[in-house]
Design an enzyme around this catalytic site. Structure first.
Site, PDB file in Angstrom:
ATOM      1  N   ASP A 134       8.505  -8.903  -4.006  1.00  0.00           N
ATOM      2  CA  ASP A 134       8.609  -7.597  -3.474  1.00  0.00           C
ATOM      3  C   ASP A 134      10.095  -6.946  -3.145  1.00  0.00           C
ATOM      4  O   ASP A 134      10.480  -7.741  -2.212  1.00  0.00           O
ATOM      5  CB  ASP A 134       7.526  -7.489  -2.344  1.00  0.00           C
ATOM      6  N   ASP A 359      12.071   0.784  -7.083  1.00  0.00           N
ATOM      7  CA  ASP A 359      11.241  -0.076  -6.280  1.00  0.00           C
ATOM      8  C   ASP A 359      10.399  -0.984  -7.393  1.00  0.00           C
ATOM      9  O   ASP A 359       9.771  -0.262  -8.306  1.00  0.00           O
ATOM     10  CB  ASP A 359      10.271   0.750  -5.333  1.00  0.00           C
TER      11      ASP A 359
END
Ligand SMILES: *[C@@H]1O[C@H](CO)[C@@H](O)[C@H](O)[C@H]1NC(C)=O
Ligand SMILES: *[C@@H]1O[C@H](CO)[C@@H](O)[C@H](O)[C@H]1NC(C)=O
Ligand SMILES: *[C@@H]1O[C@H](CO)[C@@H](O)[C@H](O)[C@H]1NC(C)=O
Ligand SMILES: *[C@@H]1O[C@H](CO)[C@@H](O)[C@H](O)[C@H]1NC(C)=O
Length: 483
Positions: A134, A359
């Site tokens: 992540d 992202d």
């Protein structure tokens, strides 16, 4: 004087050659998508997966915008967190939306958990774990028992309740961070370290809260993480900060053992690994919504053509520390079919509008309203001859029946960066195969001001290189295949 200059230049040369030697190895890890068939005990239909992704994206965007707003008022974060007192993130902005997907906003803060999973080995001797990768997480943490070391009736190794568990007392390299240290009291504050410190050597504890009251709690420690290098050898990374979570609960964390944090912050795994491997990391992601099977790769260090690219690499400035610990970029505008859209510049301005981040953990691309509307208007004309489709429970406004759909009718979308670089995503990355025979424009609207997000579907089939030392973001089209 001249001699000294030449000497210095020589030193620089020698240094950089040595540097290259040292970095000639890089780490390539294979990534699996969270929704990959082998990870699901019950198979999901494609629209169920889409609903899950949307739900996840909305929660995540809430966190991103929250962090951005916090970043605008740095003073608000000077007080340390007491256990159980963190303010939950407001859900007001998403209440309409979540109602539409018929799901409770259960996992609340969700810790910004991403979509891709990889395996690494932790500790000495090492134990293998499957972790969510992540770019939005600062902390790397694993399902772990620390207190067990002092209790007689704790399992000596292996799984607890069917889950893999790291047993801290079995690892000779596990070094808890003392709660009295500067690291705990100041530097780990942003990672939700707690103020409790009964004795100076008590391990520094953390507490991640969820809106529904569930939480991940544990202690911080330095550990050794072992990764496989591309030349077949292993590399041990020492003093990697990990969270030893002895309790966590989250619907998004089924079938995994924790999270590997790739955010841009001092103690993230990305920063640690990049420091030791040439200051950069990259990834290449394939489309998980389409039926194309392919692998996703995460590389620490230079990509020595291990993941092959099919076009030139373009570079734009990577803005570190601009939007919290996310990877921000300076977008200047979006053009569609060669025509620059009329989007107010404030949208792209970090302090005025929220700016833009790249992202890995958000699937769709999120645009704030003043950008979303013109983009939708410009693309929708090209698909207006196809019948509109409403997917049950999926709150996307622009879906259509793709029987006989011709990709080439879709005008080219280009994201223009302030320094002149242009990102030209593949058409399938913004007119996405959402369900059988259905395509949707792959964007989500967000309230202005707020942060816009270039999501992982938009990024697909490009190799993205995050050069943390050079403050550069490189991107080149790629099939994400290895040589
Ligand atoms: C929710 O939807 C209603 C009607 O559709 C609208 O009036 C209201 O402004 C929306 N609320 C939010 C927070 O978007
Ligand atoms: C943990 O590692 C950091 C460097 O990343 C170091 O500054 C710190 O002293 C280490 N702490 C312990 C307890 O080993
Ligand atoms: C893709 O993977 C699925 C499941 O793993 C498999 O059933 C299918 O045959 C694969 N398709 C191709 C084109 O390889
Ligand atoms: C799309 O259109 C075709 C023929 O016009 C029809 O057979 C099919 O059921 C439609 N698909 C959807 C998802 O509406």
């Amino acid at each position: 004087m001249k001699g000294r200059l030449i000497f210095l230049l020589l030193m620089v040369l020698i240094f950089s050659v040595q540097g290259r030697e040292q970095y000639s190895n890089s780490i390539v890890l294979e990534l699996t998508h969270r929704h990959a068939p082998q990870l699901n005990t019950r198979t999901k239909t494609q629209d169920q997966r889409l609903k899950d992704l949307l739900h996840h994206d909305f929660i995540r965007h809430n966190i991103i915008s929250h962090k951005w707003r916090q970043g605008l008022q740095p003073r608000a974060r000077t007080r340390r967190v007491q256990a159980w007192e963190q303010t939950p993130i407001t859900t007001a902005t998403t209440s309409n939306f979540t109602a539409a997907i018929e799901m409770p906003l259960g996992s609340g803060r969700d810790m910004g958990i991403g979509q891709y999973i990889t395996s690494v080995k932790v500790g000495t001797p090492s134990q293998k774990f499957r972790l969510i990768v992540d770019t939005g997480s600062d902390l790397t943490w694993i399902n772990c028992r620390y207190r067990c070391a002092r209790s007689d009736n704790c399992p000596k190794k292996g799984r607890i309740k069917g889950r893999r568990v790291f047993h801290a007392h079995l690892s000779s390299s596990f070094r808890p961070v003392p709660c009295f240290s500067q690291m705990c009291m100041v530097e780990l504050m942003n990672l939700f370290s707690l103020t409790t410190c009964p004795t100076p050597l008590t391990p520094c504890a953390y507490d991640y809260r969820y809106i529904d009251g569930s939480a991940a709690m544990g202690v911080f420690a330095n550990e050794t993480v072992t990764v496989s290098l591309t030349n077949g050898r292993k590399r041990r990374l020492h003093n990697v900060l990990i969270g030893c979570s002895d309790s966590f609960q989250s619907p998004t964390l089924q079938n995994v053992d924790g999270v590997i944090g790739l955010a841009n912050s001092k103690y993230s795994f990305a920063t640690n690994a990049a420091e030791k491997l040439g200051g950069k990391f990259s990834y290449c992601l394939v489309d998980h919504l389409s039926h194309i099977n392919g692998s996703n790769y995460l590389i620490f260090g230079t990509n020595h053509n291990q993941v092959m690219v099919t076009g030139n690499t373009h570079y734009t400035r990577l803005e570190l520390n601009l939007v919290s610990s996310f990877y921000a970029v300076n977008v200047m505008g979006i053009s569609i079919g060669g025509k620059m859209l009329d989007i107010p510049f404030q949208v792209w301005d970090t302090t005025k509008g929220g700016g833009t981040i790249l992202d890995s953990g958000t699937s769709l691309t999120v645009l704030t309203d003043p950008a979303y509307q013109p983009v939708m208007e410009a693309i929708k004309m090209s698909v207006s001859k196809y019948q509109k489709v409403k997917l049950d429970g999926v709150p996307m406004d622009y879906c259509f029946n793709s029987t006989g759909f011709d990709d080439t009718l879709v005008p080219k979308l280009i994201i223009h960066f302030a320094d002149g670089a242009r990102f030209e995503p593949h058409r399938k990355s913004y007119v996405i195969a959402a369900a059988d025979g259905v395509r949707c424009l792959g964007f989500l609207p967000a309230r202005f001001p707020g942060t816009s997000v270039i999501g992982n579907i938009m990024q697909q089939n490009y190799l993205w290189e995050f050069d943390l030392e050079g403050n550069k973001l490189g991107f080149a089209p790629s099939a994400c295949s290895t040589s």
